[in-house]
Design a protein around this motif. Structure first.
Motif, short mmCIF file in Angstrom:
data_model
loop_
_atom_site.label_atom_id
_atom_site.label_comp_id
_atom_site.label_asym_id
_atom_site.label_seq_id
_atom_site.Cartn_x
_atom_site.Cartn_y
_atom_site.Cartn_z
N LEU A 708 21.28 -4.96 -9.96
CA LEU A 708 22.23 -4.52 -8.99
C LEU A 708 23.79 -4.00 -9.72
CD1 LEU A 708 21.65 -7.05 -6.27
CD2 LEU A 708 20.81 -4.54 -6.33
N PRO A 709 24.31 -2.96 -9.02
CA PRO A 709 25.64 -2.90 -9.67
C PRO A 709 26.54 -4.25 -8.96
CG PRO A 709 25.36 -1.64 -7.86
CD PRO A 709 24.19 -2.24 -8.10
N SER A 710 27.81 -4.30 -9.60
CA SER A 710 28.58 -5.26 -9.39
C SER A 710 28.81 -5.85 -7.89
CB SER A 710 30.06 -5.53 -10.00
OG SER A 710 30.66 -4.54 -9.83
N GLN A 711 28.87 -4.39 -7.13
CA GLN A 711 29.01 -4.53 -5.76
C GLN A 711 28.06 -5.31 -5.14
OE1 GLN A 711 29.42 -1.97 -7.71
NE2 GLN A 711 31.19 -1.04 -7.13
N GLY A 712 26.67 -5.17 -5.52
CA GLY A 712 25.60 -5.71 -5.01
C GLY A 712 25.51 -7.29 -4.87
N ILE A 713 25.92 -7.67 -6.33
CA ILE A 713 26.12 -9.00 -6.51
C ILE A 713 27.18 -9.63 -5.34
CG2 ILE A 713 26.51 -11.00 -8.08
CD1 ILE A 713 23.82 -9.34 -8.55
N ASP A 714 28.19 -8.93 -5.23
CA ASP A 714 29.18 -9.51 -4.47
C ASP A 714 28.62 -9.52 -3.08
OD1 ASP A 714 32.06 -9.90 -5.23
OD2 ASP A 714 32.08 -7.69 -6.03
N GLU A 715 27.84 -8.74 -2.67
CA GLU A 715 27.42 -8.62 -1.41
C GLU A 715 26.46 -10.14 -1.25
OE1 GLU A 715 25.39 -5.10 -0.54
OE2 GLU A 715 27.32 -3.95 -0.49
N ARG A 716 25.62 -10.24 -2.22
CA ARG A 716 24.82 -11.45 -2.15
C ARG A 716 25.88 -12.76 -2.00
NH1 ARG A 716 19.92 -9.78 -0.87
NH2 ARG A 716 19.03 -8.23 -2.30
N LEU A 717 26.80 -12.66 -2.89
CA LEU A 717 27.75 -13.91 -2.84
C LEU A 717 28.43 -14.17 -1.57
CD1 LEU A 717 29.23 -13.46 -6.56
CD2 LEU A 717 27.19 -15.34 -5.73
N ALA A 718 28.62 -13.20 -1.22
CA ALA A 718 29.48 -12.89 0.21
C ALA A 718 28.71 -13.55 1.55
CB ALA A 718 30.01 -11.55 0.50
N SER A 719 27.45 -13.09 1.44
CA SER A 719 26.56 -13.65 2.43
C SER A 719 26.50 -15.11 2.51
CB SER A 719 25.28 -12.92 2.37
OG SER A 719 24.45 -13.06 1.26
#
Length: 727
Positions: A708-719
Motif C-alpha cells: 500500500l502507499p503510505s496513505q493506505g497504512i495511515d488509514e489502517r493505523l487510523a482505524s
C-alpha cells in the motif's frame, strides 16, 4: 632636388619611428640616426665643390660617411637579432662573401685607376665598396630570413645596391680625377635615398622588426655562395697569371684569409650539423613516444580505442580463411568498479585496472589485440576465429578472475561481465563494437561474472534496458521513486506489527515499474547505492510520520531490503548509521533484509558486516531462506534476528508434503537457534492455518493486504482495528 630627397627620406624615417613607438622601432631609430649622420656629411661634400673650392680626399666628410655606414650596420644587426635562432657566427658568411666579391671589384675596377696613391687614399677608395658589400650581404641575409620577402625588404636591398654602385663610380672617378657633381651616376644616390624612405613608409616595414623564427638557407645555396666567394681570389690570381702580370702578394694573402674564414665557418657548421643530428634523433624518439602514447593507454600500456578500432578495420578487410571464421570482439567491464573507486580510492582503482590488464594479457592468445577502451571497459580482438574459440577465451577470462587480485598484499575480488560478437561479413567497425557492447550489457544486467553472445533477438530488449539504465541515474533526486509498504502481521493475533518498504519507479513514459525491472539495472550501473540510501532514509522518515500521526498505536517495525551490491561498499555501515541517526528512528525498529546470494559471494566478509550492523542496534533478517545454499554451520554463525521463509515453500504447504516438511524443518531450526520466522506470500487461509500450527510468528501476503502507499497504512493505523483476514 638633392636636399629635397634627403629631407624626404629623413622625414619618412622619423615618421616611422614616431608612428610605431614600441621596442620594434629600435632598428629603425638606428637607421634614422645613421641617415642623419650621412645627410650631415653630404652637406660639405656637395656644397664645398659647388663653391669652387676643392674638397680634400680623404677628409672628415669621408669619416662621416663611414660612421654612418657603421650605424647602418648596427641597425641591420639589430634587425637580424629579432629572428629567433639567429646565429651570430653566420656573420662570417657575410664577410666571406663581401671579400670574395670585393676582390675582383678591386682588381679589375678600382686598382687600375689607383696609381701612385697613398695607402690612406687607397684604403678609403677600397673601403667604400667593401663596406657597402658587407652591408649588402647583411641586407640580403636579413631579407632571406623572411618566408616571403615583401616590399620593405626589397626596398632596403635597392637602397644598398644604389649606394654600392654609386660609391664604386665615386671611387673610380675620384681616383682618375674625373669626378663631377653633375654626373648622371649621382642620381643613383637619390634613388637609394628614395628606396630607404619608401622602405620606412611601407606597411611591411614592421614585419622586418618582428620576433620570428629564422629561416635557414638551403645547404646547396649556402655552399654555392661560400664556394664562389672563396674561389674568387684564386680566379683573380689565375687571370693575373694568364695576363703575364706580376703575382699580387695580397691575392695570396686574401686567399689564405678566405680559407681560414671558411674553415672557421665550416667547423661551426659541423658542430651545428652534429647538434642537428642529435636533435633529429631526439625528435624521432619523441615522435615514436608520442605515437605510442597516441595509440596506447597510459595507465595499463594496452592498446587504446583508436588502435583497437584500427585493428578491427584491418581484420574486417581480411577475407575469412574458412566458413564461419571471422574477427571476434570480446568486450568486458569490471563489475562493481565504481564501488571500488568510491570506497577504496582511485589509487586502488588504478591498481585494479593494471592488474586486470595483466590478467587479460595472460589469457589472450598470440595475435590477439588486448585494449583498454576507457574507464573499466576492456576488449579483445580475436582475428579469424569460430564462435567456439571466442567462447573458450571468455571462459578463460571468467576462470582467470576467480582468484583474487593481489594489490599490495591485500586481496581484492573482482568479476567481469563479458559480451561476445563474431563478425559475419555484414558489420562495420562501429556496428561490431555496438553489438559487443549490447551483449556485455545483457551479461551485466542478467548475471555478473558471466558472458553473453550477441544475437539480433536480444538487441531490442537490451537497448530498452540500456535506455532505462541511463534514465535510472538521478531518478531519486528527480523525485521519480516512491515507496509502497506491505503489512507484516503477527500470525497469532492478526496484529500489524511492521511493514516492508518496497520501491517503485514512476517512469515518465513507462509508468510505475516494479523493482525487478530496474534494481538489476541499478546494480549494474552503480546507482544502487543512491537508490538504497534513498529507500532507507525515506522509510525511516515515514515511520516517524506515522508515529507522530498515531501516537496511540504501537510503533511499527520498518523492513528494508539491502542489495548485495550495496553491501560490497566498505562504507555501507557508516552510511546506514548516519541515516538512522539523521532520521531519529529507534534502531531496534529497523529491519535490514539480506539475501542468501549475498552470503554465497563472500561468506566471511558478509558475516563481519552483519556483526557490525548488529552493533548499530538494528535487526537483521535473512530473506528468501531455503532458496540458496546456506549450510547449518554458517547459519549458526549468522547474527540474525529473523529468518524469512520463501514463498515457494509457503505456496505448497497445505497440499505438498515435501513443502510442509521443509517449512516445518525451517521453523524448528530457527526456533532452536533463537530466531523468529516470517512466512512470505501467504494468500490462502489454509496456508495461514498450517503456519500458525507450526508456530510461525510473523507473515505477510495478499491474504492480509497488497503493498500500500503510505496513505493506505495511515488509514489502517487510523482505524485502530486489526486487519480482517479475507477468506
Amino acid at each position: 632636388a638633392w636636399s629635397g630627397v634627403v629631407l624626404a627620406a629623413l622625414g619618412a624615417l622619423g615618421a616611422h619611428v614616431l608612428r610605431y613607438r614600441t621596442s620594434r622601432t629600435g632598428p629603425w631609430s638606428l637607421l634614422l640616426l645613421g641617415f642623419i649622420v650621412y645627410a650631415a656629411a653630404t652637406i660639405p661634400w656637395y656644397l664645398v665643390p659647388a663653391s669652387g673650392h676643392p674638397l680634400p680626399f680623404p677628409s672628415l666628410v669621408d669619416a662621416g660617411f663611414f660612421l654612418s655606414y657603421a650605424v647602418f650596420a648596427a641597425a641591420l644587426v639589430s634587425l637580424a637579432r629579432r629572428h629567433r635562432d639567429h646565429d651570430p657566427r653566420a656573420s662570417l658568411e657575410v664577410v666571406i662573401v663581401a671579400i670574395g666579391a670585393g676582390t675582383p671589384l678591386w682588381e679589375f675596377v678600382l686598382k687600375p685607376e689607383v696609381v701612385d696613391q697613398s695607402w690612406l687614399v687607397t684604403a678609403t677608395l677600397y673601403g667604400y665598396p667593401l663596406v657597402l658589400l658587407v652591408l649588402f650581404g647583411m641586407t640580403i641575409r636579413l631579407v632571406l630570413a623572411v618566408d616571403r620577402p615583401d616590399g620593405a625588404g626589397l626596398l632596403l636591398i635597392g637602397w644598398i645596391v644604389g649606394e654600392l654602385v654609386a660609391d664604386v663610380y665615386y671611387a673610380v672617378s675620384v681616383a682618375n680625377g674625373t669626378f663631377r657633381l653633375d654626373s648622371p651616376f649621382l642620381l643613383l644616390y637619390l634613388a637609394s635615398y628614395t628606396c630607404l624612405g619608401a622602405a620606412a613608409l611601407h606597411p611591411g616595414s614592421q614585419l622586418l622588426a618582428e620576433v620570428r623564427p629564422a629561416r635557414v638557407l638551403r645547404p646547396r645555396t649556402r655552399l654555392l655562395l661560400l664556394g664562389s666567394a672563396v674561389v674568387s681570389p684564386l680566379v683573380v690570381l689565375a687571370v693575373a697569371i694568364l695576363r703575364g702580370a706580376p703575382h699580387p702578394a695580397y691575392l695570396v694573402l686574401v686567399a689564405a684569409v678566405m680559407v681560414v674564414l671558411l674553415l672557421a665557418r665550416v667547423s661551426s657548421l659541423m658542430v651545428d650539423l652534429a647538434e642537428q643530428r642529435r636533435l633529429r634523433l631526439e625528435l624521432q624518439h619523441l615522435a615514436e613516444t608520442l605515437r605510442h602514447r597516441a595509440f596506447h593507454d597510459a595507465l595499463t600500456g594496452l592498446a587504446n580505442r583508436a588502435l583497437f578500432t584500427e585493428h578491427i578495420e584491418s581484420a574486417l578487410r581480411q577475407r575469412p580463411t574458412a566458413a564461419e571464421r571471422g574477427p571476434a570482439v570480446v568486450m568486458l567491464e569490471i563489475d562493481g568498479f565504481k564501488e571500488i573507486n568510491d570506497t577504496l580510492g582511485h589509487d586502488v582503482g588504478d591498481l585494479v585496472l593494471i592488474a586486470v590488464a595483466e590478467r587479460l594479457d595472460r589469457v589472450s592468445r598470440s595475435g590477439d589485440t588486448v585494449a583498454r577502451l576507457g574507464g573499466d571497459e576492456f576488449a579483445l580482438l580475436l582475428p579469424a576465429v569460430e564462435l567456439v574459440q571466442a567462447l573458450g577465451v571468455a571462459e578463460r577470462i571468467v576462470a582467470g578472475f576467480r582468484e583474487p587480485l593481489e594489490l599490495g598484499g591485500n586481496p581484492v575480488v573482482v568479476s567481469t561481465s563479458i559480451g561476445i560478437v563474431v563478425a559475419d561479413g555484414t558489420q562495420g567497425r562501429s556496428q561490431l563494437l555496438k553489438q559487443a557492447d549490447v551483449a556485455m550489457f545483457d551479461a551485466k544486467t542478467s548475471q555478473r561474472g558471466s558472458y553473453r553472445v550477441f544475437s539480433p533477438e536480444q538487441h531490442t530488449a537490451v537497448l530498452k534496458r540500456h535506455a532505462l539504465s541511463l534514465e535510472l541515474k538521478g531518478a531519486a533526486s528527480r523525485g521519480e521513486l516512491r515507496l509502497d509498504y506491505q503489512p507484516v502481521m503477527e500470525l497469532a493475533t492478526h496484529a500489524m506489527v511492521g511493514v516492508e518498504a518496497l520501491v517503485r519507479w514512476s517512469h515518465p513514459e513507462h509508468g510505475l515499474l516494479p523493482p525487478l525491472q530496474f534494481i538489476p539495472l541499478a546494480e549494474a550501473n552503480g546507482c544502487i547505492r543512491e537508490i538504497g540510501d534513498w529507500v532507507l532514509e525515506e522509510a525511516c522518515r515515514q515511520s516517524g510520520r506515522w508515529d507522530d500521526a498515531h501516537p496511540t498505536h504501537p510503533p511499527l517495525d520498518i523492513a528494508v531490503n539491502l542489495s548485495p551490491r550495496q553491501l560490497d561498499a566498505d562504507d555501507v555501515i557508516e552510511r546506514i548509521a548516519a541515516i538512522v541517526q539523521r532520521t531519529g528512528v529507534e534502531p531496534g525498529r529497523v529491519v535490514l533484509e539480506l539475501t542468501e546470494s549475498a552470503l554465497a559471494e563472500d561468506t566471511e566478509g558478509m558475516i563481519a558486516k552483519m556483526v557490525r550492523l548488529k552493533s548499530l542496534g538494528v535487526q537483521v533478517a535473512l530473506d528468501d531462506f531455503g532458496t540458496g545454499f546456506s549450510s547449518l554451520s554458517v547459519l549458526r554463525r549468522l547474527p540474525l534476528d529473523i529468518i524469512k521463509i520463501d514463498r515457494t515453500f509457503v505456496a505448497g504447504i497445505a497440499r505438498e508434503p515435501e513443502e510442509w516438511a521443509v517449512t516445518t524443518a525451517i521453523i524448528a531450526l530457527a526456533t532452536s537457534l533463537g530466531k523468529r520466522t516470517l512466512a512470505e506470500g501467504i494468500e490462502l487461509g489454509e496456508q495461514l492455518a498450517h503456519l500458525r500450527a507450526l508456530q510461525c510468528e510473523l507473515g505477510q501476503g495478499y491474504l492480509f493486504d497488497r503493498p500500500l502507499p503510505s496513505q493506505g497504512i495511515d488509514e489502517r493505523l487510523a482505524s485502530a482495528s486489526r486487519p480482517a483476514v479475507r477468506s
